[in-house]
Design a protein around this motif. Structure first.
Motif, PDB file in Angstrom:
ATOM      1  N   UNK A  60      73.224  51.294  47.639  1.00  0.00           N
ATOM      2  CA  UNK A  60      72.128  51.600  48.553  1.00  0.00           C
ATOM      3  C   UNK A  60      72.231  50.779  49.828  1.00  0.00           C
ATOM      4  N   UNK A  61      71.636  51.308  50.882  1.00  0.00           N
ATOM      5  CA  UNK A  61      71.491  50.523  52.107  1.00  0.00           C
ATOM      6  C   UNK A  61      70.481  49.408  51.867  1.00  0.00           C
ATOM      7  N   UNK A  62      69.254  49.777  51.506  1.00  0.00           N
ATOM      8  CA  UNK A  62      68.228  48.780  51.182  1.00  0.00           C
ATOM      9  C   UNK A  62      67.053  49.489  50.538  1.00  0.00           C
ATOM     10  N   UNK A  63      66.668  49.022  49.347  1.00  0.00           N
ATOM     11  CA  UNK A  63      65.592  49.656  48.586  1.00  0.00           C
ATOM     12  C   UNK A  63      64.206  49.170  48.989  1.00  0.00           C
ATOM     13  N   UNK A  64      64.098  48.374  50.048  1.00  0.00           N
ATOM     14  CA  UNK A  64      62.799  47.882  50.489  1.00  0.00           C
ATOM     15  C   UNK A  64      62.439  46.571  49.818  1.00  0.00           C
ATOM     16  N   UNK A  65      61.161  46.266  49.771  1.00  0.00           N
ATOM     17  CA  UNK A  65      60.716  45.001  49.196  1.00  0.00           C
ATOM     18  C   UNK A  65      61.088  44.881  47.720  1.00  0.00           C
ATOM     19  N   UNK A  66      61.500  43.691  47.318  1.00  0.00           N
ATOM     20  CA  UNK A  66      61.690  43.369  45.910  1.00  0.00           C
ATOM     21  C   UNK A  66      60.304  43.114  45.326  1.00  0.00           C
ATOM     22  N   UNK A  67      59.675  44.170  44.827  1.00  0.00           N
ATOM     23  CA  UNK A  67      58.284  44.070  44.403  1.00  0.00           C
ATOM     24  C   UNK A  67      58.108  43.141  43.208  1.00  0.00           C
ATOM     25  N   UNK A 102      73.546  43.748  72.189  1.00  0.00           N
ATOM     26  CA  UNK A 102      74.577  44.787  72.111  1.00  0.00           C
ATOM     27  C   UNK A 102      74.119  45.916  71.196  1.00  0.00           C
ATOM     28  N   UNK A 103      74.746  47.096  71.300  1.00  0.00           N
ATOM     29  CA  UNK A 103      74.362  48.211  70.420  1.00  0.00           C
ATOM     30  C   UNK A 103      74.596  47.906  68.948  1.00  0.00           C
ATOM     31  N   UNK A 104      73.675  48.378  68.130  1.00  0.00           N
ATOM     32  CA  UNK A 104      73.753  48.231  66.677  1.00  0.00           C
ATOM     33  C   UNK A 104      73.774  49.629  66.060  1.00  0.00           C
ATOM     34  N   UNK A 105      74.726  49.866  65.170  1.00  0.00           N
ATOM     35  CA  UNK A 105      74.849  51.155  64.489  1.00  0.00           C
ATOM     36  C   UNK A 105      74.619  50.919  63.004  1.00  0.00           C
ATOM     37  N   UNK A 106      73.615  51.542  62.436  1.00  0.00           N
ATOM     38  CA  UNK A 106      73.340  51.417  61.010  1.00  0.00           C
ATOM     39  C   UNK A 106      74.045  52.535  60.253  1.00  0.00           C
ATOM     40  N   UNK A 107      74.750  52.163  59.191  1.00  0.00           N
ATOM     41  CA  UNK A 107      75.377  53.122  58.286  1.00  0.00           C
ATOM     42  C   UNK A 107      74.538  53.138  57.011  1.00  0.00           C
ATOM     43  N   UNK A 108      73.838  54.234  56.781  1.00  0.00           N
ATOM     44  CA  UNK A 108      72.812  54.292  55.738  1.00  0.00           C
ATOM     45  C   UNK A 108      73.289  55.188  54.593  1.00  0.00           C
ATOM     46  N   UNK A 109      73.173  54.691  53.369  1.00  0.00           N
ATOM     47  CA  UNK A 109      73.568  55.504  52.215  1.00  0.00           C
ATOM     48  C   UNK A 109      72.675  55.171  51.028  1.00  0.00           C
ATOM     49  N   UNK A 110      72.674  56.061  50.066  1.00  0.00           N
ATOM     50  CA  UNK A 110      71.978  55.812  48.801  1.00  0.00           C
ATOM     51  C   UNK A 110      70.476  55.867  48.930  1.00  0.00           C
ATOM     52  N   UNK A 111      69.882  54.745  49.310  1.00  0.00           N
ATOM     53  CA  UNK A 111      68.437  54.629  49.429  1.00  0.00           C
ATOM     54  C   UNK A 111      68.099  53.784  50.657  1.00  0.00           C
ATOM     55  N   UNK A 128      73.804  58.574  58.575  1.00  0.00           N
ATOM     56  CA  UNK A 128      73.338  58.617  57.191  1.00  0.00           C
ATOM     57  C   UNK A 128      74.234  59.516  56.350  1.00  0.00           C
ATOM     58  N   UNK A 129      74.442  59.108  55.108  1.00  0.00           N
ATOM     59  CA  UNK A 129      75.238  59.897  54.178  1.00  0.00           C
ATOM     60  C   UNK A 129      74.409  61.020  53.598  1.00  0.00           C
ATOM     61  N   UNK A 130      75.024  62.185  53.331  1.00  0.00           N
ATOM     62  CA  UNK A 130      74.280  63.249  52.647  1.00  0.00           C
ATOM     63  C   UNK A 130      73.787  62.762  51.290  1.00  0.00           C
ATOM     64  N   UNK A 131      72.616  63.225  50.897  1.00  0.00           N
ATOM     65  CA  UNK A 131      72.062  62.822  49.613  1.00  0.00           C
ATOM     66  C   UNK A 131      71.282  61.523  49.644  1.00  0.00           C
ATOM     67  N   UNK A 132      71.238  60.860  50.785  1.00  0.00           N
ATOM     68  CA  UNK A 132      70.473  59.613  50.894  1.00  0.00           C
ATOM     69  C   UNK A 132      68.976  59.896  50.751  1.00  0.00           C
ATOM     70  N   UNK A 173      64.757  63.841  52.661  1.00  0.00           N
ATOM     71  CA  UNK A 173      66.215  63.863  52.569  1.00  0.00           C
ATOM     72  C   UNK A 173      66.875  63.385  53.854  1.00  0.00           C
ATOM     73  N   UNK A 174      68.187  63.181  53.778  1.00  0.00           N
ATOM     74  CA  UNK A 174      68.956  62.823  54.973  1.00  0.00           C
ATOM     75  C   UNK A 174      68.823  63.901  56.036  1.00  0.00           C
ATOM     76  N   UNK A 175      68.889  65.161  55.608  1.00  0.00           N
ATOM     77  CA  UNK A 175      68.771  66.267  56.564  1.00  0.00           C
ATOM     78  C   UNK A 175      67.399  66.254  57.239  1.00  0.00           C
ATOM     79  N   UNK A 176      66.341  66.048  56.439  1.00  0.00           N
ATOM     80  CA  UNK A 176      65.011  65.940  57.023  1.00  0.00           C
ATOM     81  C   UNK A 176      64.921  64.726  57.948  1.00  0.00           C
TER      82      UNK A 176
END
Length: 259
Positions: A60-67, A102-111, A128-132, A173-176
């Motif tokens: 995953x990219x990042x699942x958010x807060x560690x609850x 400088x420019x920052x490019x995020x590569x997002x996958x999973x969650x 973003x990867x498909x299915x993310x 979804x990634x598409x959305x």
């Protein structure tokens, strides 16, 4: 950096930055907050930096807060003090990428949930990867997005769509995500695509790229932005790097820029 939660490798002016807590899908605990903030500070102080690629190790990219960590009193995070310009400690992990020179490019996958979505939103470009799986998930926990999301999404995501997604905390979804404006485009291998884009950016006049990012970050009335354009352009014209950009194009050769 705190407990090696974030790794940085810089080559050819491109910083490869990775969230490095894969066993927890790079969820945000206090050490991860510190690691990201330290990484941003390190990059800000790095000479010769041209672009940054931000990604997450593992599934995953990042699942958010560690609850689980937060529920046991592990937060200790300061949401009041403004220690990074307009941002507090939790906002800096996302806003800091926007403010980076400088420019920052995020590569997002999973969650990319909650804080993970907001961190990605701090980047200039998000591939973003498909299915993310994506979500502004805070309402699920009875809270609101507070890692700079509102400031980063305003003007990018349509207002009524943003309200629906925040009020309901539903996944999309990634598409959305591309259609809504959260993501820039989809790629099967977002990190490889991000690195290729970073290399293209690194081949441009670094002074002009930094000026372009300053202009892109501006908010205000048209008169202020028009004046800022003129000021930035005047500072660039006839400088060694600007002349080199012209000569390299005319001579059909790779440019050689200096910082």
């Amino acid at each position: 950096m705190s407990e090696t939660r974030v790794s940085i490798a810089i080559e050819g002016g491109i910083a490869d930055v990775r969230l490095a807590r894969p066993d927890k899908m790079n969820a945000l605990d206090p050490a991860m907050f510190d690691g990201i903030i330290d990484a941003i500070a390190t990059l800000e102080a790095s000479s010769g930096l041209r672009a940054v690629v931000l990604s997450g190790e593992g599934r995953a990219f990042c699942a958010g807060l560690d609850m689980a960590n937060m529920a046991t009193g592990g937060s200790g995070l300061d949401i009041i003090t403004r220690s990074w310009g307009p941002a507090n400690q939790v906002q800096q992990v996302a806003w800091g990428w926007r403010a980076l020179k400088v420019p920052v490019i995020a590569a997002v996958h999973g969650i990319a949930f909650g804080g993970g979505l907001q961190i990605a939103s701090g980047a200039d470009i998000r591939i973003v990867a498909p299915g993310t799986r994506l979500s502004a998930m805070e309402m699920k926990w009875g809270i609101v997005p507070d890692m700079a999301g509102y400031a980063l999404w305003r003007g990018r995501v349509r207002d009524d769509v943003l309200r629906e997604l925040i009020y309901t905390a539903r996944e999309f979804s990634a598409e959305e995500g591309v259609g809504f404006g959260f993501m820039t485009r989809i790629a099967e291998d977002p990190r490889a695509e991000a690195m290729a884009l970073a290399k293209a950016i690194a081949g441009r006049n670094p002074e002009a790229v930094r000026a372009a990012k300053r202009l892109a970050n501006l908010e205000g009335d048209a008169a202020a932005i028009l004046m800022a354009e003129s000021v930035e352009q005047k500072a660039l014209l006839r400088t060694p790097n600007q002349i080199e950009a012209v000569m390299a194009n005319m001579q059909k050769r790779p440019p050689v820029f200096t910082d």
